[in-house]
Design an enzyme around this catalytic site. Structure first.
Site, short mmCIF file in Angstrom:
data_model
loop_
_atom_site.label_atom_id
_atom_site.label_comp_id
_atom_site.label_asym_id
_atom_site.label_seq_id
_atom_site.Cartn_x
_atom_site.Cartn_y
_atom_site.Cartn_z
CG ASP A 49 30.16 76.15 4.07
OD1 ASP A 49 29.33 76.87 4.64
OD2 ASP A 49 30.05 74.92 4.01
CB SER A 90 26.51 73.09 5.08
OG SER A 90 26.98 74.37 5.42
CG HIS A 326 24.80 78.53 3.88
ND1 HIS A 326 25.60 79.19 4.80
CD2 HIS A 326 25.16 77.23 3.95
CE1 HIS A 326 26.40 78.33 5.39
NE2 HIS A 326 26.17 77.12 4.88
#
Length: 547
Positions: A49, A90, A326
């Protein structure tokens, strides 16, 4: 002679037709064979993440320039934008990986109301907010085992996108209930308080529900170290787990250990499995601009990657996909103080290499004793920084609870010539990594939705077929002539009430159940109440029950 010529010509034509037919058959057989060889039984999707190229570069230098386990399978780039923004959060990023559809920021695995980015198709108004069946849910219906391994609290955005549907990624209690009733076979990570009846607002005993359905539920890693139950929820922290650097010396498992255990359990299913592993707190360290936390979590994630790759390479039926959701923080190796030729490798690393704790770990060590002398002592002992300014000491004193890493991170970054542009996400492409036993991997620049398409393809799952008529809303039921109301009298337990042929059917939110008197029916999918739209979605086979 003429007759013979005609006959000979006909024979040649016939022969050519036969050869063409044989060739076509061989070509199509070869194509079918190749297509079949691309199929695998197991998929491990790993999501670091918020991870960027700067993150992996710093982690690689930290370990002396040695390659990361993931380096060898880098194969392309992924575009990360959401349905309504070039910078995703997210929730829609994970939704794209979980469903193959883009949604808008804060939404989890439901169709968007707003689809304003170029190339993103707008769904019909009747489908706004409708739940989208995920690859995990489809894999389960396909007979495969399913797993989620994280270091955050399990209802956090990324894991939630694979087993829950909501317009509010922060509604952890509802998300947790949906994930429990989805009966994910293996869940390892943090978040005990979200299933504990004594800590939930609705007092739902989700622990007992899991146990009643054959799950081992535990907060102790010792319970699982030498055991491999077929279904298990191991939640090793009340909320999120510690960063890897701060975990050392505790009895809590690492991400690599949890991944190993999940694979050991899930691989018992002869039909295969789908497992999602998230390096959750790379993102959190990046939000805090904490390079120590970044190194801690990238290396912890990479150890889990090694576990996954070792598993996959030991057999011929498993693919591994690694895809950040991302970027975060706008991290760079080099800031405004760094000039070409003026900063050496040790200048980037000397304080990070000395660090024994992340900023969050330092906060735990300081506790309430934030005197000047104790701050200087702890920061010197655990970071090797002996020249704190008075302004820096004062900032450490004033840091709110849970936010000291937002102060210490920039202090270390400045001394390490590491730049940051923001405490939030950024919108650039991310690196794609993939391993397939037959080399069938995506290349080039792809959309995040195509990651899910690829997973469905190699698993042989027609995900679109699962979404055909999967959910029906209260509005749809009303249009079909049913008497429908949404009972919101208890905001912690909203229910859909349906009257049909003199009977009353109760559909609780976040469960896959329908109650009619003393009877209870089980539905294919969990129900979801979308607060912002005041719409209730229920698994569509309820109509068979109502007839």
């Amino acid at each position: 002679m003429k007759k013979f010529f005609k006959s000979k010509k006909a024979s040649i034509i016939s022969l050519l037709l036969i050869l063409c037919l044989v060739f076509s058959t061989l070509v199509f057989a070869s194509q079918d064979s190749n297509k079949q060889s691309n199929k695998v039984k197991n998929v491990i999707l790993m999501i670091p993440d918020g991870m960027t190229i700067a993150h992996t570069t710093l982690a690689r230098w930290y370990q002396g320039g040695e390659p990361l386990s993931m380096d060898e399978i880098a194969c392309g780039l992924v575009r990360t934008y959401s349905a309504n923004n070039p910078i995703t959060d997210s929730a829609p990023a994970a939704t794209a990986y979980a469903t193959g559809y883009k949604t808008q920021n804060r939404y989890l695995s439901i169709y968007p109301e707003i689809a304003s980015m170029p190339g993103v198709g707008q769904v019909e108004e009747k489908d706004f907010f409708k739940p989208i069946v995920t690859i995990l849910e489809a894999a389960k219906k396909f007979g495969k085992s399913t797993g989620l391994v994280v270091t955050c609290q399990f209802p956090h955005a990324t894991p939630a996108a694979f087993a829950a549907h909501t317009d509010n990624r922060n509604d952890y209690e509802s998300i947790a209930e949906q994930m429990v009733y989805n009966q994910v076979d293996v869940v390892l990570g943090g978040g005990w308080k979200y299933i504990d009846k004594n800590q939930r607002k609705d007092k739902e005993d989700l622990v007992q529900y899991l146990r009643d359905n054959g799950f081992v539920v535990t907060t102790k890693w010792e319970d699982l170290k030498n055991e491999s139950p077929r279904k298990v929820w191991g939640l090793f922290a009340q909320d999120a787990m510690h960063y890897e650097f701060d975990r050392n010396g505790t009895d809590k498992p690492s991400l690599a250990e949890m991944t190993q255990k999940a694979l050991q359990i899930l691989s018992k299913n002869k039909n295969g499995f789908f497992l999602m592993v998230e390096g959750s707190e790379i993102d959190w360290a990046s939000h805090a601009n904490d390079p120590v936390g970044v190194v801690s979590e990238v290396l912890a994630f990479d150890k889990a990657v090694k576990v996954a790759l070792d598993f996959a390479k030991s057999r011929d039926d498993t693919a591994v996909i690694i895809a950040p959701d991302h970027n975060n923080g706008g991290m760079t190796l080099g800031n405004y103080s760094a000039q070409v030729d003026s900063v050496l490798l040790n200048d980037f690393l000397k304080y990070i290499k000395k660090a024994k704790r992340t900023g969050s770990g330092i906060e735990d060590l300081l506790g309430n004793n934030r005197t000047d002398e104790n701050i200087k002592k702890i920061v010197s002992q655990y970071y090797g920084v002996d020249n704190l300014t008075q302004d820096e000491i004062d900032a450490i004193k004033k840091a709110p609870a849970g936010r000291l890493n937002y102060v210490l991170g920039p202090i270390i970054s400045k001394r390490s010539y590491i730049g940051w542009t923001t405490n939030e996400h950024t919108g650039e492409d991310v690196v794609l990594y993939a391993y397939h036993p037959n080399g069938y991997v995506p290349h080039g620049v792809i959309d995040n939705t195509e990651v899910c398409d690829y997973i469905a393809d190699i698993l042989g799952i027609d995900l679109g077929s699962f979404n055909e008529n999967s959910y029906i809303s209260n509005v749809d039921l009303e249009e079909k002539g049913y008497n429908v109301t949404i009972d919101t009298s208890n905001p912690n337990n909203i229910q859909l009430v349906i009257s049909s042929k003199g009977k009353t059917y109760i559909v609780p939110q976040n469960k896959n159940a329908v109650i009619e008197g003393n009877k209870q029916y089980t539905l294919k999918y969990v129900s979801a109440y979308i607060t912002s739209a005041k719409r209730f979605f229920v698994s569509s086979e309820i109509e068979e029950i109502l007839k």
